[in-house]
Scaffold this motif. Structure first.
Motif, PDB file in Angstrom:
ATOM      1  N   MET A  38       0.845  -1.164   0.000  1.00 29.38           N
ATOM      2  CA  MET A  38       0.000   0.000   0.000  1.00 29.38           C
ATOM      3  C   MET A  38       0.888   1.223   0.000  1.00 29.38           C
ATOM      4  O   MET A  38       2.074   1.150   0.326  1.00 29.38           O
ATOM      5  CB  MET A  38      -0.941  -0.049   1.187  1.00 29.38           C
ATOM      6  CG  MET A  38      -0.537   0.804   2.356  1.00 29.38           C
ATOM      7  SD  MET A  38      -1.819   0.939   3.554  1.00 29.38           S
ATOM      8  CE  MET A  38      -1.003   0.120   4.880  1.00 29.38           C
ATOM      9  N   ALA A  39       0.322   2.341  -0.355  1.00 29.24           N
ATOM     10  CA  ALA A  39       1.054   3.598  -0.367  1.00 29.24           C
ATOM     11  C   ALA A  39       0.188   4.674   0.282  1.00 29.24           C
ATOM     12  O   ALA A  39      -1.040   4.562   0.299  1.00 29.24           O
ATOM     13  CB  ALA A  39       1.403   3.997  -1.790  1.00 29.24           C
ATOM     14  N   VAL A  40       0.853   5.706   0.800  1.00 25.59           N
ATOM     15  CA  VAL A  40       0.164   6.840   1.418  1.00 25.59           C
ATOM     16  C   VAL A  40       0.627   8.103   0.698  1.00 25.59           C
ATOM     17  O   VAL A  40       1.817   8.277   0.450  1.00 25.59           O
ATOM     18  CB  VAL A  40       0.489   6.947   2.922  1.00 25.59           C
ATOM     19  CG1 VAL A  40      -0.214   8.141   3.539  1.00 25.59           C
ATOM     20  CG2 VAL A  40       0.123   5.664   3.647  1.00 25.59           C
ATOM     21  N   SER A  41      -0.316   8.964   0.388  1.00 29.05           N
ATOM     22  CA  SER A  41      -0.020  10.204  -0.317  1.00 29.05           C
ATOM     23  C   SER A  41      -0.725  11.369   0.356  1.00 29.05           C
ATOM     24  O   SER A  41      -1.776  11.193   0.973  1.00 29.05           O
ATOM     25  CB  SER A  41      -0.501  10.095  -1.773  1.00 29.05           C
ATOM     26  OG  SER A  41      -0.393  11.336  -2.422  1.00 29.05           O
ATOM     27  N   ALA A  42      -0.165  12.559   0.215  1.00 33.03           N
ATOM     28  CA  ALA A  42      -0.799  13.768   0.742  1.00 33.03           C
ATOM     29  C   ALA A  42      -1.874  14.296  -0.213  1.00 33.03           C
ATOM     30  O   ALA A  42      -2.602  15.221   0.119  1.00 33.03           O
ATOM     31  CB  ALA A  42       0.257  14.847   0.993  1.00 33.03           C
ATOM     32  N   ASP A  43      -1.991  13.681  -1.377  1.00 32.68           N
ATOM     33  CA  ASP A  43      -2.980  14.114  -2.370  1.00 32.68           C
ATOM     34  C   ASP A  43      -4.391  13.720  -1.942  1.00 32.68           C
ATOM     35  O   ASP A  43      -4.587  12.711  -1.254  1.00 32.68           O
ATOM     36  CB  ASP A  43      -2.682  13.498  -3.728  1.00 32.68           C
ATOM     37  CG  ASP A  43      -1.373  14.001  -4.315  1.00 32.68           C
ATOM     38  OD1 ASP A  43      -1.011  15.159  -4.036  1.00 32.68           O
ATOM     39  OD2 ASP A  43      -0.715  13.234  -5.038  1.00 32.68           O
ATOM     40  N   PRO A  44      -5.398  14.487  -2.385  1.00 33.41           N
ATOM     41  CA  PRO A  44      -6.786  14.145  -2.051  1.00 33.41           C
ATOM     42  C   PRO A  44      -7.236  12.878  -2.784  1.00 33.41           C
ATOM     43  O   PRO A  44      -6.674  12.504  -3.815  1.00 33.41           O
ATOM     44  CB  PRO A  44      -7.585  15.371  -2.518  1.00 33.41           C
ATOM     45  CG  PRO A  44      -6.712  16.058  -3.499  1.00 33.41           C
ATOM     46  CD  PRO A  44      -5.291  15.733  -3.137  1.00 33.41           C
ATOM     47  N   PRO A  45      -8.270  12.207  -2.260  1.00 31.38           N
ATOM     48  CA  PRO A  45      -8.737  10.941  -2.832  1.00 31.38           C
ATOM     49  C   PRO A  45      -9.041  11.002  -4.330  1.00 31.38           C
ATOM     50  O   PRO A  45      -8.697  10.077  -5.070  1.00 31.38           O
ATOM     51  CB  PRO A  45     -10.007  10.624  -2.039  1.00 31.38           C
ATOM     52  CG  PRO A  45      -9.818  11.314  -0.738  1.00 31.38           C
ATOM     53  CD  PRO A  45      -9.043  12.565  -1.056  1.00 31.38           C
ATOM     54  N   GLU A  46      -9.666  12.062  -4.793  1.00 30.74           N
ATOM     55  CA  GLU A  46     -10.010  12.147  -6.217  1.00 30.74           C
ATOM     56  C   GLU A  46      -8.759  12.175  -7.095  1.00 30.74           C
ATOM     57  O   GLU A  46      -8.726  11.564  -8.163  1.00 30.74           O
ATOM     58  CB  GLU A  46     -10.899  13.368  -6.496  1.00 30.74           C
ATOM     59  CG  GLU A  46     -12.281  13.255  -5.890  1.00 30.74           C
ATOM     60  CD  GLU A  46     -12.991  11.955  -6.235  1.00 30.74           C
ATOM     61  OE1 GLU A  46     -12.982  11.542  -7.412  1.00 30.74           O
ATOM     62  OE2 GLU A  46     -13.556  11.331  -5.318  1.00 30.74           O
ATOM     63  N   ALA A  47      -7.722  12.870  -6.641  1.00 28.95           N
ATOM     64  CA  ALA A  47      -6.465  12.904  -7.404  1.00 28.95           C
ATOM     65  C   ALA A  47      -5.827  11.519  -7.431  1.00 28.95           C
ATOM     66  O   ALA A  47      -5.254  11.106  -8.445  1.00 28.95           O
ATOM     67  CB  ALA A  47      -5.508  13.920  -6.792  1.00 28.95           C
TER      68      ALA A  47
END
Length: 91
Positions: free
Chosen positions: A1-10
């Motif tokens: 899995m990965a974690v990003s600071a981007d919003p879910p839609e992006a």
């Protein structure tokens, strides 16, 4: 899995464009990113700093690789070698 600071839609758009099938989590408040020291400050904004973690079934972090350069990623073969080494040490 990965974690990003981007919003879910992006993230949905990114996954659709790349064809990746792993779980990509959104951390727009950067709470998990800060907890694991994964915030990279660049051009006045915070982005997720690349890092790889190997976590065992008990939740113990067994290996971490972080970079200060957001363009650098650990090679998959390196992660697999560490995984094999950790697995062999458990036997």
């Amino acid at each position: 899995m990965a974690v990003s600071a981007d919003p879910p839609e992006a993230l949905k758009t990114h996954l659709a464009r790349t064809g990746w099938t792993f779980t990509l989590l959104s951390d727009t408040k950067a709470e998990a990113l800060r907890r694991y020291d994964l915030v990279h400050h660049t051009n006045g904004q915070d982005i997720a700093r690349p890092a790889e973690f190997l976590i065992d079934p008990t939740g113990t972090v067994r290996w971490v690789d972080k970079t200060d350069d957001f363009r650098i990623r650990t090679r998959p073969e390196t992660v697999l070698q560490v995984f094999d080494r950790l697995k062999a040490g458990e036997r």
